[in-house]
Design an enzyme around this catalytic site. Structure first.
Site, PDB file in Angstrom:
ATOM      1  N   GLU A 138       0.911  -1.117  -0.056  1.00 47.44           N
ATOM      2  CA  GLU A 138       0.254  -0.229   0.003  1.00 47.44           C
ATOM      3  C   GLU A 138       0.990   1.166   0.044  1.00 47.44           C
ATOM      4  O   GLU A 138       1.149   1.742   0.994  1.00 47.44           O
ATOM      5  CB  GLU A 138      -0.681  -0.065   1.301  1.00 47.44           C
ATOM      6  CG  GLU A 138      -2.131   0.719   1.120  1.00 47.44           C
ATOM      7  CD  GLU A 138      -1.890   2.193   1.428  1.00 47.44           C
ATOM      8  OE1 GLU A 138      -1.188   2.984   0.365  1.00 47.44           O
ATOM      9  OE2 GLU A 138      -1.734   2.668   2.609  1.00 47.44           O
ATOM     10  N   GLU A 147       5.355  11.343  -1.605  1.00 44.59           N
ATOM     11  CA  GLU A 147       6.148  10.191  -0.668  1.00 44.59           C
ATOM     12  C   GLU A 147       7.156   9.595  -1.762  1.00 44.59           C
ATOM     13  O   GLU A 147       7.929   9.065  -0.969  1.00 44.59           O
ATOM     14  CB  GLU A 147       5.210   9.608  -0.193  1.00 44.59           C
ATOM     15  CG  GLU A 147       4.317  10.148   0.865  1.00 44.59           C
ATOM     16  CD  GLU A 147       3.288   9.103   1.609  1.00 44.59           C
ATOM     17  OE1 GLU A 147       3.981   8.276   2.126  1.00 44.59           O
ATOM     18  OE2 GLU A 147       2.127   9.772   1.863  1.00 44.59           O
TER      19      GLU A 147
END
Length: 378
Positions: A138, A147
């Site tokens: 995930e 990110e």
């Protein structure tokens, strides 16, 4: 994975991306967030997220039964546990933070310790005794690619996935759509209030302490403009706030994508407005991922996880809103056209810089002047 109201962009488990930056600083700024059960609980409470991964695994248990699985950024270990429960022969659950210690406890408590091996370390540094049949992770951040955790998934895929292996998820898409909302007016008012407060502050410093602060007015204004008007907003929208058909910004095949494919995203859009007379105040971005298996071994059930605006539920990712100043009065027949470019911040590769150029083509033939706006996904 992003965390609403806590740390923007916080995610469950991650691994250091292969960039030239100080690992200690990266750990302090990014990974340490995931060492807290509070953050894990926030993500585990996201029903859209949890249901999608649960159904993807158990409706496609054939991909897991008797197979070796690698969970990149296991966090609490939930995906590793489900993989074991679906029949995996062996699960390697890699976690860069000391949340790995909690994951081991959870694995043992759920009686899959003989299948799941929790490995504390970054995916770039660890070694496995075998190639795997499935990589599950995930990895998605705000607007999918914030990110840069997908870098680590790509590294794991290229090093450890068998040629016949499958990726969970297998595909991802980024979307962009115009919206009508009062959030733009609210942020602009907050910006104006901040500047009024600065004027009072400057006057008080002069009157009370004999210090003129006005030389700092311009830097303060730039700082506040970036914070209030140029930083993308986490918003949970309703579908009726979307005033044009979403445009596809980027499509990713997780079996083939490279780091270069996701480090810079460019897209051209042309979107007719569809909600009658209203105000166009910004653009909203969201993503979805699919669990389709691979071309040579398709999933039995294609499961989707979407972060699009919804009426009855929402995800912790929400949508990223880029506020347009000033807003435009639009009507059916008007068309929004422009381009979008997303690149990694030079200061921190986990954050994103966004450039949007747009104009509104009016139904009677006139057009607004092209406007270029700069935003930050932080």
């Amino acid at each position: 994975m992003a965390m609403n109201g806590v740390v923007p962009g916080s995610r469950a488990g991650a691994a250091v991306a292969p960039f030239k930056m100080d690992k200690a600083a990266d750990f302090a700024n990014y990974f340490c967030t995931y060492a807290y059960l509070y953050h894990q609980k926030e993500m585990l409470s996201d029903r859209v997220r949890m249901d999608a991964y649960y159904h993807a695994i158990f409706r496609n248990a054939r991909h897991f039964a008797g197979k070796a699985v690698l969970d990149v950024g296991t966090g609490s270990g939930i995906l590793a546990i489900w993989s074991a429960q679906a029949g995996a022969r062996k699960v390697y659950a890699v976690e860069a933070t000391n949340m790995a210690q909690q994951a081991r406890k959870l694995v043992e408590a759920n009686q899959v310790g003989h299948i799941v091996e929790v490995i504390e370390g970054s995916i770039e540094d660890i070694s496995l005794p075998e190639k795997v049949d499935v990589i599950i992770s995930e990895w998605m951040g705000y607007y999918l690619i914030r990110e840069s955790m997908f870098d680590s998934v790509i590294h794991a895929r290229d090093r450890w996935l068998k040629p016949s292996g499958v990726m969970y998820p297998s595909n991802a898409r980024m979307w962009l759509a115009p919206i009508a909302s009062h959030v733009g007016e609210q942020k602009n008012q907050e910006f104006q209030n901040a500047m009024v407060d600065w004027d009072y502050f400057n006057q008080e410093m002069n009157d009370e302490y004999g210090v003129d602060m006005s030389v700092l007015t311009t830097p303060f204004l730039e700082e506040q403009r970036k914070y209030y008007l140029q930083t993308s907003l986490w918003v949970s929208l309703y579908p009726n706030q979307v005033i044009g058909a979403p445009a596809l910004v980027k499509e990713i095949d997780c079996h083939l994508a490279t780091i270069e494919d996701i480090s810079s995203v460019k897209s051209i859009f042309k979107i007719p407005f569809t909600k009658g007379q209203t105000k166009f105040c910004g653009l909203a971005g969201w993503f979805d991922v699919h669990f389709k298996g691979s071309p040579i071994d398709p999933a039995d059930h294609d499961v989707e996880l979407t972060t699009a605006p919804m009426y009855d539920q929402a995800t912790h990712w929400g949508q990223q809103v880029f506020v347009i100043h000033p807003s435009f009065d639009i009507q059916d027949g008007d068309v929004l056209q422009g381009s979008m470019e997303i690149v990694r911040s030079k200061q921190n590769h986990r954050l994103m810089d966004v450039t949007i150029t747009h104009e509104v083509q009016k139904s009677e033939g006139s057009a607004s002047p092209p406007v270029t706006s700069f935003f930050y996904i932080e």
